[in-house]
Design a protein around this motif. Structure first.
Motif, mmCIF file in Angstrom:
data_model
loop_
_atom_site.group_PDB
_atom_site.id
_atom_site.type_symbol
_atom_site.label_atom_id
_atom_site.label_comp_id
_atom_site.label_asym_id
_atom_site.label_seq_id
_atom_site.Cartn_x
_atom_site.Cartn_y
_atom_site.Cartn_z
ATOM 1 N N PRO A 177 42.534 41.115 40.979
ATOM 2 C CA PRO A 177 42.329 42.399 40.530
ATOM 3 C C PRO A 177 40.684 42.775 40.023
ATOM 4 N N ASP A 178 40.246 43.621 40.281
ATOM 5 C CA ASP A 178 38.757 44.238 40.138
ATOM 6 C C ASP A 178 38.261 43.495 38.579
ATOM 7 N N GLU A 179 39.306 43.659 37.561
ATOM 8 C CA GLU A 179 38.640 43.211 36.462
ATOM 9 C C GLU A 179 38.805 41.869 35.880
ATOM 10 N N HIS A 180 39.069 40.964 36.802
ATOM 11 C CA HIS A 180 39.116 39.621 36.820
ATOM 12 C C HIS A 180 37.716 39.234 36.536
ATOM 13 N N GLU A 181 37.689 38.028 35.757
ATOM 14 C CA GLU A 181 36.219 37.591 35.630
ATOM 15 C C GLU A 181 35.516 36.953 36.665
ATOM 16 N N ILE A 182 36.141 36.835 37.699
ATOM 17 C CA ILE A 182 35.386 36.193 38.886
ATOM 18 C C ILE A 182 34.379 37.067 39.461
ATOM 19 N N TRP A 183 34.790 38.375 39.440
ATOM 20 C CA TRP A 183 33.815 39.322 40.072
ATOM 21 C C TRP A 183 32.750 39.413 39.356
ATOM 22 N N SER A 184 32.733 39.647 37.983
ATOM 23 C CA SER A 184 31.324 39.511 37.389
ATOM 24 C C SER A 184 30.525 38.227 37.343
#
Length: 300
Positions: A177-184
């Protein structure tokens, strides 16, 4: 010297390791030879030999010192080491291999390596046993260990395995999901890549660290103990190969930065086809670069 002395205990355990490479009935060398091998005094050696005899491991009669039985784990004495962590031991040992300080098929002296890396010999034995699963070392038929080393075949197999693992990780990543830390984290890495590209003339040698961070981040989304075990050696090997061959280093690193950015862009769009294509292209190039780097060590 008191039997509770840590120096005696360490020497005694090292002498047990020495006996591990012998067969029952074999003779141990002279006390002076053992003292030099263990880097202790003859007094400590005599104390250790007396203990071996009292435990029924050794028959000591004058100059004759014959092995009566194989040592067991329970024969060892507890020693309080100020030792490095298992992770640091792994890093130092792989560093030693990957800098080509020793050639393949070299016999590994557990006592000497334990002293080199600052760990108890039995701890190094356990570490070598775990490392043998990665194919970098193996047990010798008559006891002891041998360095298999980093060869061209190993590089090919490792690269192919890396391809499978990382493509699997990308599939997992795209489903997060967008809130997963991998995206940041990917956003941070994108900034770092663009900054390094802008400063490539002065900082091209910094790419190996950024490459390690990038591939570690992608692999981190897969929670699998087997992947985790092999990811460490894969990451370190591909980290070091950037240091083996300095020819066209700036150009190669700049091209790799572009390939990373292409993959980040594909991941951001959540396009699996684009992400897989970018990943395959980069990993194929990385494999070719690794094999080319090995030529400077006559391994490819």
């Amino acid at each position: 010297m008191a039997r509770t002395d840590e120096r005696f205990r360490g020497a005694y355990n090292q002498l047990l390791d020495y006996c591990d490479d012998l067969s029952v009935g074999d003779q141990l060398p002279a006390e002076l030879t053992l003292a030099a091998h263990l880097d202790v005094s003859r007094t400590v050696v005599r104390a250790a030999l007396e203990r071996l005899q009292s435990e029924g491991i050794l028959n000591w009669d004058g100059r004759s010192k014959s092995l009566l039985r194989e040592a067991k784990a329970t024969d060892r004495l507890e020693v309080k080491f100020q030792q490095i962590s298992p992770e640091e031991l792994e890093h130092q040992f792989l560093n030693w291999i990957l800098r080509f300080d020793v050639p393949p098929q070299t016999s590994l002296n557990v006592t000497e390596l334990a002293r080199k890396f600052g760990v108890p010999a039995y701890g190094l034995q356990e570490f070598l046993a775990s490392l043998s699963r990665m194919g970098l070392v193996r047990r010798r038929a008559k006891g002891g260990w041998e360095l298999v080393g980093f060869t061209r075949d190993y590089a090919v197999e490792l690269s192919d395995f890396r391809m499978m693992m990382e493509l699997n990780a990308i599939s997992h990543l795209l489903a997060l999901p967008d809130e997963h830390e991998i995206w940041s984290r990917l956003a941070e890495l994108e900034v770092a890549h663009r900054k390094l590209a802008e400063e490539i003339d002065d900082r091209y040698h910094d790419f190996s660290v950024l490459d390690e961070q990038f591939h570690t981040a992608i692999g981190s989304v897969v929670k699998n103990r087997f992947v985790t075990e092999f990811q460490k050696v894969i990451t370190l090997i591909f980290h070091y190969h950037y240091q083996w061959d300095k020819k066209d280093e700036r150009e190669r690193n700049l091209a790799a930065i572009g390939e990373h950015l292409d993959l980040i862009e594909a991941l951001k769009t959540r396009s699996e086809d684009a992400a897989m294509k970018a990943a395959r292209h980069h990993l194929t190039t990385s494999k070719q670069t690794l094999l080319s780097s090995l030529r400077i060590h006559a391994l490819s």
